[in-house]
Motif scaffolding. Structure first.
Motif, short mmCIF file in Angstrom:
data_model
loop_
_atom_site.label_atom_id
_atom_site.label_comp_id
_atom_site.label_asym_id
_atom_site.label_seq_id
_atom_site.Cartn_x
_atom_site.Cartn_y
_atom_site.Cartn_z
N VAL A 5 0.84 -1.20 0.00
CA VAL A 5 0.00 0.00 0.00
C VAL A 5 0.87 1.25 0.00
N PHE A 6 1.93 1.21 0.77
CA PHE A 6 2.85 2.33 0.86
C PHE A 6 3.48 2.62 -0.50
N MET A 7 3.88 1.58 -1.24
CA MET A 7 4.53 1.75 -2.54
C MET A 7 3.57 2.25 -3.60
N LYS A 8 2.29 1.91 -3.48
CA LYS A 8 1.32 2.26 -4.51
C LYS A 8 0.76 3.67 -4.35
N ARG A 9 1.01 4.31 -3.21
CA ARG A 9 0.47 5.64 -3.00
C ARG A 9 1.10 6.62 -3.98
N ALA A 10 0.31 7.60 -4.43
CA ALA A 10 0.80 8.59 -5.39
C ALA A 10 1.95 9.39 -4.79
N GLY A 11 3.07 9.43 -5.53
CA GLY A 11 4.22 10.18 -5.07
C GLY A 11 4.97 9.54 -3.92
N GLY A 12 4.60 8.34 -3.54
CA GLY A 12 5.29 7.66 -2.44
C GLY A 12 5.06 8.31 -1.09
N LYS A 13 3.95 9.05 -0.94
CA LYS A 13 3.68 9.73 0.32
C LYS A 13 3.27 8.71 1.39
N PRO A 14 3.72 8.93 2.61
CA PRO A 14 3.34 8.01 3.70
C PRO A 14 1.89 8.19 4.08
#
Length: 218
Positions: free
Chosen positions: A118-127
């Motif tokens: 989930v962390f890797m798939k977020r737009a821009g790599g935002k936490p």
């Protein structure tokens, strides 16, 4: 002349507003704004929110209060009963509050692979937004330390540890002990901090420290 209400959008938003305890959700305010923009009325908002209100959070708080009161009664009973004695002794008193039970639930269900994906798939790599809230409290940071010790290759937990260090909790991280020693960046940062402190203690007062003049230690 007022535009015609978007019935399809209103129906979708009403489904959200009627969800159990949606009033306590972080997105509630934005949904209310969207509902009004779509042509909804304040009375309908109140009706939908009250229809969906169950009070799970208050029930949990009440139950935790009862359990805490029960623990206090057992401690004051003198421990004559073996079962009662076992309940209040052993590995220490449990956290009889909402966060204590949530922590045990997270530790039992935590899946580092799913969280990292989930962390890797977020737009821009935002936490995730909740990470800031978790690292801002001692209880939240303690949970991160425990999860990090059990799941050493989790990307999100590694990021969380770095975030905690940046926030200035180096002494707290160091006090956790060897469970975080396998994180090289943690070890490197703490070692650099200790070396700077040792060098600063050896330099006469008034003289510039080596990393302040030109180069930087660590």
């Amino acid at each position: 002349m007022n535009p015609e209400p978007d019935t399809q959008e209103l129906s979708r938003l009403e489904d959200l507003l009627r969800r159990p305890d949606f009033l306590l959700e972080p997105s509630c305010f934005s949904v209310i704004c969207a509902y009004i923009k779509a042509g909804g009325t304040p009375n309908a908002i109140i009706e939908n929110l009250t229809d969906g209100y169950v009070g799970y959070a208050h029930m949990a708080s009440l139950m935790c209060g009862w359990m805490d009161a029960l623990d206090n009664d057992l401690e004051g009973d003198g421990g004559t009963n073996g079962v009662q004695q076992q309940a209040v002794e052993g590995k220490g008193r449990q956290e009889r509050n909402e966060f204590g039970f949530l922590k045990e639930f997270v530790r039992a269900r935590f899946d580092p692979d799913k969280l990292s994906s989930v962390f890797m798939k977020r737009a821009g790599g935002k936490p995730p937004a909740w990470l800031d809230q978790l690292t801002s409290t001692p209880q939240g940071r303690a949970l991160i330390y425990q999860l990090s010790a059990a799941h050493r290759n989790c990307l999100v937990l590694n990021f969380a540890i770095q975030k905690i260090l940046v926030q200035g909790h180096e002494d707290e991280v160091a006090s956790v002990g060897s469970s975080l020693a396998s994180y090289f960046t943690v070890f490197h940062r703490l070692l650099a901090t200790r070396l700077r402190a040792a060098l600063a203690a050896c330099v006469p007062k008034g003289m510039p420290l080596p990393w302040q003049g030109g180069g930087k230690a660590g």
